[in-house]
Write a protein that holds these residues in place. Structure first.
Motif, PDB file in Angstrom:
ATOM      1  N   LYS A  94      -2.997 -11.041   1.132  1.00  0.00           N
ATOM      2  CA  LYS A  94      -2.689  -9.668   1.490  1.00  0.00           C
ATOM      3  C   LYS A  94      -1.315  -9.222   1.003  1.00  0.00           C
ATOM      4  O   LYS A  94      -1.036  -8.055   0.943  1.00  0.00           O
ATOM      5  CB  LYS A  94      -2.766  -9.495   3.019  1.00  0.00           C
ATOM      6  N   ARG A  95      -0.460 -10.189   0.740  1.00  0.00           N
ATOM      7  CA  ARG A  95       0.880  -9.778   0.347  1.00  0.00           C
ATOM      8  C   ARG A  95       1.119  -9.902  -1.153  1.00  0.00           C
ATOM      9  O   ARG A  95       2.240  -9.850  -1.625  1.00  0.00           O
ATOM     10  CB  ARG A  95       1.910 -10.599   1.117  1.00  0.00           C
ATOM     11  N   LEU A  96       0.056 -10.043  -1.906  1.00  0.00           N
ATOM     12  CA  LEU A  96       0.203 -10.236  -3.338  1.00  0.00           C
ATOM     13  C   LEU A  96       0.557  -8.947  -4.049  1.00  0.00           C
ATOM     14  O   LEU A  96       0.019  -7.901  -3.718  1.00  0.00           O
ATOM     15  CB  LEU A  96      -1.107 -10.737  -3.900  1.00  0.00           C
ATOM     16  N   LEU A 139      -2.841  -0.952  -0.956  1.00  0.00           N
ATOM     17  CA  LEU A 139      -2.889  -1.726  -2.196  1.00  0.00           C
ATOM     18  C   LEU A 139      -4.306  -1.928  -2.723  1.00  0.00           C
ATOM     19  O   LEU A 139      -4.553  -2.823  -3.521  1.00  0.00           O
ATOM     20  CB  LEU A 139      -2.217  -3.092  -2.002  1.00  0.00           C
ATOM     21  N   ARG A 179      -9.994  -6.885  -3.424  1.00  0.00           N
ATOM     22  CA  ARG A 179      -9.070  -5.785  -3.694  1.00  0.00           C
ATOM     23  C   ARG A 179      -9.384  -5.191  -5.054  1.00  0.00           C
ATOM     24  O   ARG A 179      -9.507  -5.919  -6.037  1.00  0.00           O
ATOM     25  CB  ARG A 179      -7.644  -6.352  -3.721  1.00  0.00           C
ATOM     26  N   ARG A 216       0.776 -14.079  -5.674  1.00  0.00           N
ATOM     27  CA  ARG A 216       1.783 -14.907  -4.994  1.00  0.00           C
ATOM     28  C   ARG A 216       2.396 -14.144  -3.834  1.00  0.00           C
ATOM     29  O   ARG A 216       2.231 -12.932  -3.708  1.00  0.00           O
ATOM     30  CB  ARG A 216       2.877 -15.321  -5.977  1.00  0.00           C
ATOM     31  N   ASN A 217       3.142 -14.883  -3.006  1.00  0.00           N
ATOM     32  CA  ASN A 217       3.971 -14.269  -1.978  1.00  0.00           C
ATOM     33  C   ASN A 217       5.350 -13.981  -2.562  1.00  0.00           C
ATOM     34  O   ASN A 217       5.565 -14.089  -3.767  1.00  0.00           O
ATOM     35  CB  ASN A 217       4.071 -15.203  -0.779  1.00  0.00           C
ATOM     36  N   LEU A 270       2.751  -6.896  -4.011  1.00  0.00           N
ATOM     37  CA  LEU A 270       2.746  -5.933  -2.955  1.00  0.00           C
ATOM     38  C   LEU A 270       3.765  -4.826  -3.074  1.00  0.00           C
ATOM     39  O   LEU A 270       3.541  -3.736  -2.648  1.00  0.00           O
ATOM     40  CB  LEU A 270       2.897  -6.657  -1.636  1.00  0.00           C
ATOM     41  N   GLN A 319      -8.784  -8.095  -7.660  1.00  0.00           N
ATOM     42  CA  GLN A 319      -8.263  -9.396  -7.216  1.00  0.00           C
ATOM     43  C   GLN A 319      -9.304 -10.139  -6.388  1.00  0.00           C
ATOM     44  O   GLN A 319     -10.007  -9.531  -5.583  1.00  0.00           O
ATOM     45  CB  GLN A 319      -7.009  -9.135  -6.380  1.00  0.00           C
ATOM     46  N   PHE A 361      -6.953  -2.936  -1.052  1.00  0.00           N
ATOM     47  CA  PHE A 361      -7.794  -3.925  -0.361  1.00  0.00           C
ATOM     48  C   PHE A 361      -8.948  -3.196   0.319  1.00  0.00           C
ATOM     49  O   PHE A 361      -8.791  -2.071   0.807  1.00  0.00           O
ATOM     50  CB  PHE A 361      -6.976  -4.706   0.675  1.00  0.00           C
ATOM     51  N   ASP A 411      -4.766 -15.290   4.637  1.00  0.00           N
ATOM     52  CA  ASP A 411      -3.575 -15.061   5.470  1.00  0.00           C
ATOM     53  C   ASP A 411      -3.695 -15.724   6.847  1.00  0.00           C
ATOM     54  O   ASP A 411      -2.707 -15.851   7.563  1.00  0.00           O
ATOM     55  CB  ASP A 411      -3.379 -13.555   5.702  1.00  0.00           C
TER      56      ASP A 411
END
Lengths: 322, 322
Positions: free
Chosen positions: A3-5, B247, B96, B197-198, A7, B104, B249, B111
Motif C-alpha cells: 500500500k505504501r509503494l 494511488l 492497483r 518498495r517502502n 506513494l 501493480q 488501489f 501490509d
C-alpha cells in the motif's frame, strides 16, 4: 507492504510528524496549498462533454474536454463547436484504441461515402499553417481563458523546462507549449485531444477526434491539430479494450463503445465548475520545480529536470474560497 | 476518412507506388526490412510469464516480461526468479491501476502481517546503490542476452538521442539506458517493470511489481529498481479498470484481477520464441533516426529529435530466416 509503494504524497501525509518535517513537500501538496487566487476558472463554454454508453457495471462514463484558447487551433475548434451543436457525434462510437498511443472516436463509416453521416454545413477547411501560431499573433480575440496572450506583443512563454530534444518548451495560459523562434504550438502530452486527418494537405475537419493515452507522441506536434485536453474521465477511454485490427481499430462493430452525446459544457445541466492552476503563478513554478526535483520522503535522487509532459497542469473541480 | 488517420506505415503500404516512391520509409517499415542477423534471441530463461484470470469475454490474458541482463538489478531479479519458482504470485492479484502511471500486482494483504503470504526463504536485501550500475562493472557474468557489456571496460552506450532534460540517454543491449559520468541505469519508459518498495532504505524484495502504463515517470529513475519490460500482452494490464482508491488501489477485493500463475519462461510449455532488434545494429540506428525525423507520407515536419522513451526497442515473436 504494497500500500505504501510509489506513494509520494499519500505516505507523507500519513507519516509521523518527525518524518514529515524532514522531507520537502510533494508536488501534490504544493498544489493543494495553492491560494485560491492561483486557480483560473474554465468557462463551461470552453468544455466539450462526451457521454459514453455505460460499461458492464452500469456506471455512467463521462469524458470532459477543455478546448484550447486562442491563438491555437481556433478553426478546428469552431468546427468542433458546430459538430457538437449539430449533435453530430450522438450515436457514433469509439472506434480505435491503440495501446500506448491513442483512443479515437467518430464515424466508423466515415470512409464509406454511401454510409457516412453527413457533416453539418459551414465547417472550415483549415490550413496546415494553423498547426502552429505566431508568437506575435494578431489572430486571437478577447477570451476568458486567455488573459495574457492577446495583451502582449510576444507570448510570455515560461520556459520552466530546459530545452529538450524536441526544442524549447514551457507553459502558457495553462497549456504545455513548444516554440521555435517565430512560432508556438501545443504539445502532444498524455490526455491531449487532436484532430484525425488524411494525408497532407488534408488537415481534418474535427469530426474525428483522438486522445493521447500513452507516452507523449511528440513526433505528431506540428503535424496535426490539437484542440484540447481531457480534464476528467480519461480512464473511460484509456481503459477501453485495445482494438486488434491495424492501428488498434476494432475489427467488429460490437467492440465499439457507443457515444450517447457530445455537448458544449454550457449546454450540460448540472456540470461541475472546473479550474486550472495558473501556469504563470508562483505556485506553479514551485510545483514544476518539485516535479523536476522530487525531495519528498520517497525519493533519494532528484531527477534534475522534467520534460514538459511530465509536469501535468493541475486541473480540478472548483472549490469555494480558501 | 477515419481509417487512415495517424496511420504512418499502413497507409504508405496501401498507397499507390508514385506516392510511396516520394516518401521515406516509416520506422515500422525499416524494422520489417531488417536482416535476420540484426535480431537477438531472448532466452526463455530470461522471460517471466504471468497468466491472469480470463476477462469477461473468457479469453486468456497472458503478460510476457523480459528480465534485464547484467549488470542491472540482478539482486532483485534473483529474488524474482525465486518467487516464481516458489509459485509465490499464484492466486494473488493485480491490486492497483493508476491512470497514466502504473499497474501493480502482488499480495493485497502484504501490509497485514497476520494475513500476508510468507515470502520464500533466501530473498536478498539489495542495496540502493544497485539502482544504478558502474560503467566499468565487474559484477556482470557471462549471459546470453549480454553480448557486449562484460567484454568491454566501458559500456558502449549508443547515444542515439541527444542529451535531454534528464541527462544523457541511449541504448545498450536492447535497453533504454541513462548515464552519468560513472554510472548507468535503466529508464522508466512505458512498459518497464519495477519493484515496489517502502521508504528508503527499503529497496523492495521483488514480490510487489509494477509496470509503467503512462508517460515515462523519469523521476523514478535511480529511485527504484527496474527489473524488466513487458514484451507482449501489456494491454492485459493497461486496459484494466482504474482503481478509485488512493494511488489507484482498488477499494474492494472484487475489483482485483486474479493471477493464475507466474513462471519463468523456460517452465512454460509452448511459449513462443521472442527476439529484439539489436540496438547496436545499423538497422536500429536508422529506425531511431526515423522515429526522430519522420519523413514518411503522413508527416510534414520532422521533430528533429526523439526522447529515449519515444524510440521503443522493437521486440517480436521470432520468425524463420529471411
Amino acid at each position: 507492504m504494497n500500500k505504501r509503494l510509489l506513494l509520494a504524497a499519500a505516505a507523507l501525509v500519513a507519516a509521523p510528524l518527525a518524518a514529515a518535517e524532514k522531507a520537502a513537500l510533494a508536488p501534490s501538496e504544493i498544489v493543494a496549498a495553492a491560494p485560491k487566487a492561483d486557480w483560473v476558472a474554465i468557462a463551461p463554454a470552453d468544455l466539450l462533454v462526451m457521454d459514453l454508453a455505460p460499461g458492464a457495471n452500469g456506471k455512467p462514463r463521462r469524458v470532459v474536454i477543455q478546448l484550447m484558447p486562442p491563438p491555437f487551433s481556433q478553426g478546428w475548434i469552431g468546427n468542433v463547436r458546430k459538430l457538437a451543436a449539430a449533435k453530430f457525434w450522438d450515436g457514433l462510437s469509439v472506434n480505435r484504441v491503440q495501446d500506448n498511443y491513442v483512443a479515437q472516436w467518430g464515424d466508423a463509416d466515415g470512409d464509406d461515402k454511401a454510409k457516412a453521416r453527413a457533416l453539418p454545413k459551414g465547417l472550415k477547411q483549415v490550413a496546415e499553417l494553423e498547426y502552429t501560431a505566431s508568437k506575435t499573433s494578431q489572430r486571437c480575440e478577447p477570451h476568458p481563458g486567455n488573459r495574457l496572450l492577446c495583451s502582449t506583443e510576444e507570448a510570455p512563454l515560461s520556459n520552466l523546462t530546459k530545452s529538450d530534444v524536441y526544442g524549447s518548451a514551457g507553459f502558457l495560459e495553462g497549456w504545455a507549449i513548444a516554440s521555435s523562434e517565430a512560432r508556438i504550438w501545443p504539445v502532444h502530452c498524455y490526455g491531449m485531444v487532436g484532430v484525425g486527418r488524411n494525408l497532407s494537405p488534408d488537415t481534418g475537419s474535427g469530426a474525428e477526434l483522438y486522445v493521447v493515452i500513452g507516452h507523449a507522441p511528440r513526433h505528431l506536434d506540428r503535424n496535426i491539430a490539437l484542440v484540447g485536453r481531457v480534464i476528467e474521465g480519461i480512464e473511460n477511454l484509456s481503459s477501453l479494450p485495445r482494438g486488434t485490427g491495424a492501428l488498434g481499430f476494432y475489427e467488429t462493430a460490437a467492440e465499439r463503445t457507443a457515444i450517447l452525446s457530445v455537448r458544449i459544457g454550457s449546454e450540460v445541466p448540472g456540470l461541475p465548475a472546473y479550474e486550472y492552476l495558473s501556469t504563470e503563478s508562483e505556485t506553479f513554478a514551485r510545483y514544476a520545480d518539485a516535479r523536476a526535483n522530487r525531495r519528498d520522503a520517497f525519493f533519494n535522487v532528484p531527477a534534475g529536470g522534467a520534460d514538459v509532459c511530465n509536469i501535468p497542469v493541475p486541473v480540478r473541480r472548483s472549490t469555494g474560497s480558501r
